[in-house]
Design a protein around this motif. Structure first.
Motif, PDB file in Angstrom:
ATOM      1  N   LEU A 132      55.486 148.860  77.885  1.00 22.07           N
ATOM      2  CA  LEU A 132      55.439 148.768  79.344  1.00 22.07           C
ATOM      3  C   LEU A 132      56.681 148.050  79.876  1.00 22.07           C
ATOM      4  CD1 LEU A 132      54.013 149.005  82.079  1.00 22.07           C
ATOM      5  CD2 LEU A 132      52.723 146.953  81.527  1.00 22.07           C
ATOM      6  N   PHE A 133      57.051 146.964  79.191  1.00 21.70           N
ATOM      7  CA  PHE A 133      58.211 146.216  79.673  1.00 21.70           C
ATOM      8  C   PHE A 133      59.531 146.871  79.296  1.00 21.70           C
ATOM      9  CE2 PHE A 133      55.036 143.116  80.624  1.00 21.70           C
ATOM     10  CZ  PHE A 133      55.557 142.478  81.741  1.00 21.70           C
ATOM     11  N   LYS A 134      59.498 147.722  78.257  1.00 14.71           N
ATOM     12  CA  LYS A 134      60.723 148.404  77.828  1.00 14.71           C
ATOM     13  C   LYS A 134      60.955 149.656  78.689  1.00 14.71           C
ATOM     14  CE  LYS A 134      62.495 150.272  73.549  1.00 14.71           C
ATOM     15  NZ  LYS A 134      61.652 151.442  73.312  1.00 14.71           N
ATOM     16  N   ASP A 135      59.931 150.513  78.792  1.00 10.66           N
ATOM     17  CA  ASP A 135      60.108 151.809  79.471  1.00 10.66           C
ATOM     18  C   ASP A 135      59.504 151.866  80.862  1.00 10.66           C
ATOM     19  OD1 ASP A 135      61.008 152.395  76.983  1.00 10.66           O
ATOM     20  OD2 ASP A 135      59.203 153.474  76.359  1.00 10.66           O
ATOM     21  N   GLY A 136      58.719 150.835  81.235  1.00  9.95           N
ATOM     22  CA  GLY A 136      58.161 150.813  82.581  1.00  9.95           C
ATOM     23  C   GLY A 136      56.857 151.566  82.743  1.00  9.95           C
ATOM     24  N   HIS A 137      56.283 152.069  81.638  1.00  8.11           N
ATOM     25  CA  HIS A 137      54.973 152.706  81.784  1.00  8.11           C
ATOM     26  C   HIS A 137      54.129 152.570  80.518  1.00  8.11           C
ATOM     27  CE1 HIS A 137      57.458 156.072  80.144  1.00  8.11           C
ATOM     28  NE2 HIS A 137      56.402 156.144  79.351  1.00  8.11           N
ATOM     29  N   ILE A 138      52.835 152.862  80.680  1.00 10.55           N
ATOM     30  CA  ILE A 138      51.932 152.906  79.525  1.00 10.55           C
ATOM     31  C   ILE A 138      51.702 154.374  79.213  1.00 10.55           C
ATOM     32  CG2 ILE A 138      49.519 152.522  78.845  1.00 10.55           C
ATOM     33  CD1 ILE A 138      49.692 149.832  80.255  1.00 10.55           C
ATOM     34  N   GLU A 139      51.906 154.745  77.941  1.00 12.13           N
ATOM     35  CA  GLU A 139      51.949 156.163  77.598  1.00 12.13           C
ATOM     36  C   GLU A 139      50.673 156.912  77.997  1.00 12.13           C
ATOM     37  OE1 GLU A 139      52.997 156.946  73.576  1.00 12.13           O
ATOM     38  OE2 GLU A 139      53.350 159.077  73.955  1.00 12.13           O
ATOM     39  N   ALA A 140      49.512 156.337  77.648  1.00 11.68           N
ATOM     40  CA  ALA A 140      48.246 157.032  77.938  1.00 11.68           C
ATOM     41  C   ALA A 140      48.095 157.255  79.443  1.00 11.68           C
ATOM     42  CB  ALA A 140      47.076 156.212  77.410  1.00 11.68           C
ATOM     43  N   HIS A 141      48.486 156.235  80.222  1.00  6.88           N
ATOM     44  CA  HIS A 141      48.407 156.287  81.684  1.00  6.88           C
ATOM     45  C   HIS A 141      49.262 157.443  82.204  1.00  6.88           C
ATOM     46  CE1 HIS A 141      49.124 154.781  85.862  1.00  6.88           C
ATOM     47  NE2 HIS A 141      47.912 154.261  85.728  1.00  6.88           N
ATOM     48  N   ALA A 142      50.504 157.498  81.725  1.00 11.48           N
ATOM     49  CA  ALA A 142      51.443 158.526  82.191  1.00 11.48           C
ATOM     50  C   ALA A 142      50.967 159.928  81.800  1.00 11.48           C
ATOM     51  CB  ALA A 142      52.829 158.243  81.622  1.00 11.48           C
ATOM     52  N   GLU A 143      50.481 160.069  80.555  1.00 10.02           N
ATOM     53  CA  GLU A 143      50.022 161.384  80.073  1.00 10.02           C
ATOM     54  C   GLU A 143      48.828 161.882  80.897  1.00 10.02           C
ATOM     55  OE1 GLU A 143      51.276 163.424  77.711  1.00 10.02           O
ATOM     56  OE2 GLU A 143      52.962 162.011  77.731  1.00 10.02           O
ATOM     57  N   LEU A 144      47.875 160.972  81.122  1.00 16.93           N
ATOM     58  CA  LEU A 144      46.665 161.381  81.851  1.00 16.93           C
ATOM     59  C   LEU A 144      46.978 161.722  83.306  1.00 16.93           C
ATOM     60  CD1 LEU A 144      44.268 158.810  80.223  1.00 16.93           C
ATOM     61  CD2 LEU A 144      43.991 161.297  80.143  1.00 16.93           C
ATOM     62  N   LEU A 145      47.938 161.020  83.876  1.00 19.47           N
ATOM     63  CA  LEU A 145      48.303 161.348  85.254  1.00 19.47           C
ATOM     64  C   LEU A 145      48.957 162.714  85.347  1.00 19.47           C
ATOM     65  CD1 LEU A 145      49.488 158.195  87.184  1.00 19.47           C
ATOM     66  CD2 LEU A 145      47.292 159.370  87.197  1.00 19.47           C
ATOM     67  N   LYS A 146      49.669 163.102  84.276  1.00 21.49           N
ATOM     68  CA  LYS A 146      50.262 164.438  84.243  1.00 21.49           C
ATOM     69  C   LYS A 146      49.148 165.488  84.244  1.00 21.49           C
ATOM     70  CE  LYS A 146      54.384 163.655  81.720  1.00 21.49           C
ATOM     71  NZ  LYS A 146      54.725 163.603  80.304  1.00 21.49           N
TER      72      LYS A 146
END
Ligand code: DGT
Ligand code: CA
Ligand code: CA
Ligand code: ZN
Length: 580
Positions: A71-85
């Motif tokens: 989260l602090f490196k890329d600015g997002h949480i992977e599961a969160h981003a995937e599910l929003l897609k």
């Protein structure tokens, strides 16, 4: 990113996983982590550089540790981003609807592949929600009501939240060379009870040249908490802050700052009426200047005072600019002399550790004295408020004795011994009359049975007002901004009775209450009912909330005379005991 923002992201992820039908163990791991981070005294941001420390937090395992580092490196949480897609970001808005949880959202998605508010509303109107498993007509009606409530409050913020962010921006921007003034305008400057977006005006030498404006803008774009840029121009930046608020910042040359202040303070209705007056007088009015129509020559623009004066108007304080008669009054020199914070001589609704407050009698009295008050009152809860450890007759008597003993020792402030007594369901008061008689001040408040029908609630309040011991009605309508509507009752009848029995109405200054509100305060004044502006402090630090109340009183056109706690101590105490 602060802990609150991280926790929100994790809660959202948990909800999205649940909508997606993933196993409950995984869902729970995100909720547990969110709870842990919410309660954490240190900032996660300070810990991620040493990820091992994250593992020491109860509720955070290896997987969650990796999530936080990412989260602090890329600015997002992977599961969160995937599910929003997969489900689109509108799904997150659905989760904010009261009573619409992940399970129902999942049902709706699997039946109709709908994931946005408009879509769900349409389904409900077409009667397509009631046919889903475990749903019915009642659920559907509730859902429609919840969507309506959400629309009404969404995107608005309490005054203290708006003011807090504005204060930070003012300080941040004033640090830039060339910036001389930073002023909030819009609804915040007018003191409206909730604020939609922030309008911040910046002026100074640095706002004249494009190059130095660029520097100010660059500085602004690294404001901590700035989330995304909505619009950016040569002299305007709009961005969204992490707390969800939109902020519009405008850079203006000093010579037209007054015209800009006038324009961007609004309200729109006030501005429209003012422009019409200007036109009739042969002027045009816009955000740059008040100018003559014939040769476009500016006649006033540097200060608001000049502009109102040129329009043959007394200066109109921002709180009154709602086009509710203020322009007519300014033209005939009949604007009221509005109450000011410094007129208040005492704050008389306070709780202590004896019930649900956080400080002692001494600490509260001392804090009130430090604020320069001549008097204050301790008014703890009565027994009906069991979760607040409310006072019985016996405890209430012992408590006022203690308050009086402490008051005797205090120099420079008069300490009144009172009570905030619950109004029971039938309108009787929660303590014996013989006990209430001994109080210096009795605040009668409704804290239970908010669902009574209008007639019952009106009778209940009328009965409380007719009790000879009642000094004032606490937070009279019970509304909580952005949360709960006022309970239904006949305010006109209540104000009539209050005028007859000389019972005052409270103006509770808590930003989530502001009760009575500006409209109702004006009505109270028309009925000749006096107001007491209180903080309802549960901690010494809450006493500073009084200015929110005073602002609402000003919006209601109240003068010093309309408010009882502007009286000297003796006269005030008499008014509480025997009516004003
Ligand atoms: P809010 O943000 O919903 O709490 O309310 P305001 O009053 O801050 O409204 P906002 O932010 O849309 O605009 C700020 C002020 O700018 C508004 O009070 C008056 C002025 N203004 C904005 N747009 C217009 C417009 O189209 N016409 C006029 N006359 N004034 C405007
Ligand atoms: Ca605004
Ligand atoms: Ca705005
Ligand atoms: Zn209360």
């Amino acid at each position: 990113m602060d802990n609150k923002a991280i926790a929100t992201l994790l809660y959202e992820t948990a909800d999205l996983l649940e909508i997606d039908g993933q196993d409950s163990f995984r869902v729970r791991s995100y909720r547990n982590a969110a709870e842990a981070i919410e309660a954490l005294p240190q900032q996660v941001a300070d810990l991620v550089s040493e990820p091992k420390k994250l593992l020491e937090i109860q509720g955070i395992g290896k997987g969650m540790q990796a999530n936080l580092v990412m989260l602090f490196k890329d600015g997002h949480i992977e599961a969160h981003a995937e599910l929003l897609k997969k489900y689109r970001p509108s799904m997150l808005e659905l989760l904010k609807i009261q009573g619409l949880g992940p399970k129902t959202i999942a049902l709706i998605w699997s039946a109709y592949q709908v994931s946005d508010l408009e879509g769900v509303e349409k389904l409900a109107r077409e009667g397509k929600i009631r046919t889903l498993p475990r749903m019915g007509e009642k659920h559907e009606a509730k859902l429609l009501k919840a969507i309506e409530d959400y629309r009404r409050i969404a995107g608005r913020f309490l005054l203290d939240v708006a003011e807090g962010l504005a204060d930070k921006l003012v300080e941040y921007l004033l640090a830039v060379p060339g910036v001389e003034k930073v002023t909030p305008a819009g609804s915040l400057r007018r003191g409206r009870e909730t604020v939609g977006d922030l309008d911040i005006l910046v002026t100074g030498k640095g706002c004249i040249e494009a190059e130095s404006r660029q520097k100010i803008t660059e500085h602004l774009l690294s404001f901590p908490g700035l989330m995304d840029i909505i619009a950016q121009g040569d002299n305007k930046v709009s961005f969204r802050h992490r707390n969800g608020m939109q902020v519009d910042v405008r850079l203006l040359p000093p010579e037209s700052f007054g015209a800009a202040m006038q324009y961007f303070t609004g309200s729109k209705a006030h501005n429209v009426a003012l422009r019409q007056r200007a036109l009739k007088m042969g002027f045009t009015l816009n955000e740059y200047s008040l100018s003559r129509v014939e040769d476009e020559k500016p006649v006033a623009r540097k200060t608001e005072e000049e502009i109102y004066a040129k329009l043959k108007l007394d200066y109109i304080p921002p709180e009154l600019r709602e086009n509710l008669g203020e322009i007519e009054a300014a033209a005939t020199h009949t604007l009221p002399e509005l109450i000011e914070l410094s007129d208040i001589r005492g704050d008389v609704h306070m709780h202590t550790v004896e019930t649900d407050g956080r400080n002692t009698i001494e600490e509260m009295a001392e804090a009130a004295r430090e604020r320069g008050y001549e008097y204050m009152a301790i008014t703890d809860h009565s027994k009906n408020l069991a979760f607040a450890n409310g006072l019985t007759d016996e405890r209430a008597l012992a408590h006022i004795e203690k308050i009086r003993a402490i008051g005797k020792k205090m120099k420079g402030i008069r300490v009144l011994a009172g009570i905030e007594v619950d109004i029971l369901g039938d309108g009787s008061l929660d303590l014996s009359d013989s006990v209430l008689e001994q109080m210096d001040i009795v605040i009668a408040s409704v804290h239970s049975l908010f669902n009574q029908d209008r007639a019952t609630m009106t009778e209940r309040l009328l009965k409380a007002i007719s009790n000879p011991n009642t000094s004032l009605l606490g937070h009279p309508t019970g509304r909580q901004l952005l949360r709960r509507d006022a309970y239904p009752f006949d305010l006109d009848a209540v104000l009539k009775a209050a005028a007859k029995y000389r019972v005052a109405m409270e103006l509770n200054s808590y930003p989530e209450r502001l009760d009575l509100n500006d409209v109702n305060l004006r009505l109270a004044k028309q009925h000749g009912v006096k107001i007491v502006i209180n903080t309802d402090s549960h901690h010494t630090s809450h006493m500073e909330k009084l200015h929110y109340g005073v602002t609402q009183a000003r919006r209601a056109w109240l003068a010093k005379d309309d408010v009882l706690n502007t009286l000297p101590a003796q006269a005030f105490a008499r008014a509480m005991k025997h009516g004003w």
